[in-house]
Design an enzyme around this catalytic site. Structure first.
Site, PDB file in Angstrom:
ATOM      1  N   SER A 174       0.833  -1.201   0.000  1.00 49.35           N
ATOM      2  CA  SER A 174       0.000   0.000   0.000  1.00 49.35           C
ATOM      3  C   SER A 174       0.871   1.256   0.000  1.00 49.35           C
ATOM      4  O   SER A 174       1.657   1.455  -0.924  1.00 49.35           O
ATOM      5  CB  SER A 174      -0.957  -0.042   1.202  1.00 49.35           C
TER       6      SER A 174
ATOM      7  N   ASP B 145      -8.953  -4.693  -6.310  1.00 43.40           N
ATOM      8  CA  ASP B 145      -8.427  -3.780  -5.297  1.00 43.40           C
ATOM      9  C   ASP B 145      -8.614  -2.325  -5.740  1.00 43.40           C
ATOM     10  O   ASP B 145      -8.250  -1.932  -6.850  1.00 43.40           O
ATOM     11  CB  ASP B 145      -6.942  -4.090  -5.079  1.00 43.40           C
TER      12      ASP B 145
END
Length: 675
Positions: free
Chosen positions: A447, A499
């Site tokens: 991330s 995602d």
């Protein structure tokens, strides 16, 4: 859509948003009225206590008051259910009904106060059942009044009172504003919105230092957030309805896709054997990227045994050498790292849990299994990290010997520079390579940590030509095209399923806004039906609803102006509404385009998208291009697929269990899964 205008201001709720709250209150009021009527009938003729006459009057007036409220709520629910999102004409009477309902709160409040006084002063000698019923009625009244007050605060729009001056409205009307006046009005609204969002951020982050760097971040984030929907008149429920419609439309397009329509190769993709090797390396590195999160992720991933395993280590008295780790006084973070990676204490060169805006935790360790000096950067785990994520302006990132425009995400770029200075200026990498000079450098993260690791790899590339970087679920709006192409030689990005974060960029958000506007403007069903069917579809699946997908000329002309029937903040120059005229209309965005780093490895689930909880999940891995991430895909798993434990689980399934397909294509046309 647009927001309802009552009491002289605009609210963050539309006239078709009162179906569900009105129905909920209506059910409560009907049950309350039936209970009160039953009590009155059962005790009729028994009001002979000292306060019996007061009790009798209280129940009679309460029945009448509840009946009036029930009738008003029925009218509100019925009128709110009429029309469509972009056709509020059938709901023109809603403000009047809201005024009537608001007026009924005053006698209800008065009667609740009188009921409380009667219970405290005149209920002596009356039957306990009657007294208890009145107490219950008084408590219910106060609860509903309090809930109403909370609801009003929730839908309060701080910008609702900032309307154009009466002179300009009376002379021209909102629809007839000239372009220069319209631009000035929109600019004023945006500046006010920026100040409002800055105030919200300061309140939200009141526990953080209010120094210059934080104030600059607040200002940058406020401009980003306030400017996104500034040229639309959407309320939150409109966005929810648009997302529900868009998800079903995307699923319909995916079902219609030809499964054999696959590109046979990608120029930048390696052969299948190399893909398998990259998966092995990625699965290994993901353990370190997950370990960087410390004990929260370890306990989350091991809910039954994680806390027990760490409890003994956290409570031990640490040795003098333990000051290598900063910001981990109990030692729980470091203990979870040892359990997650399988390394020994002596294998860690440097561990930092120092966390400020643009300064994120990381660690450096010796990975003897892969013969690598490994740098792992932590992802978002604090409010400071979130501010770093949201500082999404562009910042120059010059690279020696690289032609083309080089820029990157500001917050992540500054975080990469912070770690770069630590590694180089403080001699951390020199220390590591003095211990293991034959090892290579590997950088990883998840991330926010993935984005930081990618930019850090670019900064270190000239000094360490053989370095490799594995970025898991990196943010989509990260670096310019020149940097993305440059990083393909040494960066591998791994993305799981649909995602959201790797697809999250300002151009993609502008595209999403345009598609939401298109969906809600095309749909001829009321909002409450859209939301009900959308919730059912998300929870239980089924066939996507057959919503209209084409817009007639009449609707296009209407959407080029503020919406009918209600006052709107939209002006004729809105680029979002003009872009509805054509699917190919350009999206006007002042922000520069940003891309994912390196080569992109996409992991998807094989088989149907919806399966039972006991079905074994099978994965497939394939190389894809950045074109697959030019649109946001709506899915219930758009956030679940971003979780580090989900990414690690999929990689382990691919490399250990082997129930997967290797497909060296550029993606099975997943970039076509948009309307």
């Amino acid at each position: 859509m647009p927001g309802m205008v009552v009491f002289g201001r605009r609210w963050a709720i539309a006239s078709d948003d009162l179906v569900f709250p009105g129905s909920f209150e209506l059910v409560l009021r009907v049950l309350w009225w039936i209970g009160t009527l039953s009590l009155y009938i059962l005790h009729k003729g028994k009001f002979d206590c000292s306060g019996g006459r007061v009790l009798h009057s209280y129940l009679v007036v309460l029945l009448v008051l509840l009946a009036l409220i029930i009738l008003c709520l029925c009218a509100i629910v019925f009128v709110s259910a009429q029309g469509t999102i972009t056709n509020p004409g059938p709901r023109r009477s809603m403000p009047l009904l809201v005024y009537v309902r608001a007026m009924l709160y005053f006698p209800e409040l008065t009667w609740a106060i009188l009921g409380a006084i009667w219970v405290s002063d005149d209920s002596t000698g009356c039957e306990p059942v009657g007294v208890g019923a009145v107490i219950a009625a008084v408590v219910a009244s106060w609860i509903l009044l309090l809930a109403t007050g909370v609801g009003v605060l929730f839908v309060f729009d701080p910008l609702g009172s900032h309307q154009p001056g009466p002179t300009s409205q009376e002379q021209l009307g909102v629809r007839d504003l000239e372009s220069s006046e319209g631009s000035q009005l929109l600019s004023t609204a945006r500046s006010v919105a920026v100040r409002v969002w800055e105030s919200r951020l300061k309140i939200l982050c009141c526990c953080l230092p209010q120094d210059e760097s934080y104030r600059a971040a607040f200002s940058s984030i406020a401009q980003l957030v306030s400017g996104f929907f500034s040229d639309t008149d959407l309320v939150p429920s409109d966005i929810a309805a648009g997302l529900a419609l868009l998800h079903q439309e995307q699923d319909k397009m995916e079902q219609c896709r030809d499964p054999n329509d696959i590109l046979t190769h990608s120029p930048s993709s390696p052969i299948a054997e190399d893909l398998e090797a990259e998966l092995e390396k990625a699965a290994h590195c993901m353990q370190f990227a997950a370990a960087a999160y410390g004990w929260p992720l370890y306990v989350y991933s091991n809910p039954l045994t994680g806390a027990c395993k760490l409890s003994g280590d956290c409570c031990k008295t640490q040795s003098a050498d333990y000051d290598i780790v900063g910001g981990d006084s109990m030692g729980c973070h470091f203990s979870s790292m040892l359990h997650s990676t399988g390394l020994q204490y002596r294998d860690f060169i440097y561990v930092s849990f120092h966390n400020q805006i643009y300064e994120i935790p990381f660690f450096v360790a010796l990975d003897h299994k892969r013969e690598a000096v490994l740098v792992a950067v932590r992802g978002t785990l604090s409010l400071r990290d979130l501010l770093t994520d949201l500082s999404a302006n562009c910042e120059n990132l010059p690279v020696e010997g690289l032609s083309g425009t080089c820029y990157a995400h500001k917050g992540i770029c500054q975080a990469a520079n912070y770690i770069y200075k630590k590694l180089v200026n403080d001699g951390i990498l020199n220390q590591a390579f003095s211990i293991a000079p034959e090892y290579k450098l590997v950088i990883t993260g998840h991330s926010l940590g993935a984005g930081t690791a990618s930019l850090l790899a670019i900064l270190l590339r000239n000094s360490y030509p053989t370095l490799q970087c594995y970025a898991f679920s990196p943010p989509g709006g990260l670096m310019s095209k020149a940097l993305a192409d440059y990083s393909k030689d040494f960066v591998v990005s791994v993305v799981l399923g649909k995602d959201l974060i790797p697809r999250l960029s300002y151009p993609n958000m502008e595209d999403l806004k345009r598609r939401i506007l298109k969906m809600v403007s095309n749909c001829n069903k009321p909002k409450y039906r859209i939301l009900l069917q959308g919730c059912w579809y998300e929870m239980f699946g089924g066939e996507p609803d057959d919503f209209p997908t084409e817009m007639d000329n009449r609707r296009e002309e209407e959407l080029s102006q503020p919406l009918l029937g209600e006052e709107s903040l939209l002006l004729r120059g809105s680029s979002s509404y003009h872009s509805l005229a054509s699917e190919d209309s350009p999206v006007h965005c002042a922000n520069l385009p940003l891309y994912l780093p390196g080569r992109i490895l996409l992991i998807t689930e094989d088989g149907p998208s919806r399966r039972s909880c006991f079905t074994q999940v099978r994965y497939r891995a394939e190389w894809c291009s950045e074109t697959a991430f030019r649109s946001i895909l709506i899915s219930p798993r758009m956030m679940a697929d971003h979780m580090p434990d989900a990414v690690l689980r999929s990689l382990r399934s691919l490399t250990q269990d082997r129930p997967f397909n290797l497909c060296p294509s550029s993606l099975s046309n997943s970039h076509l899964n948009v309307i």
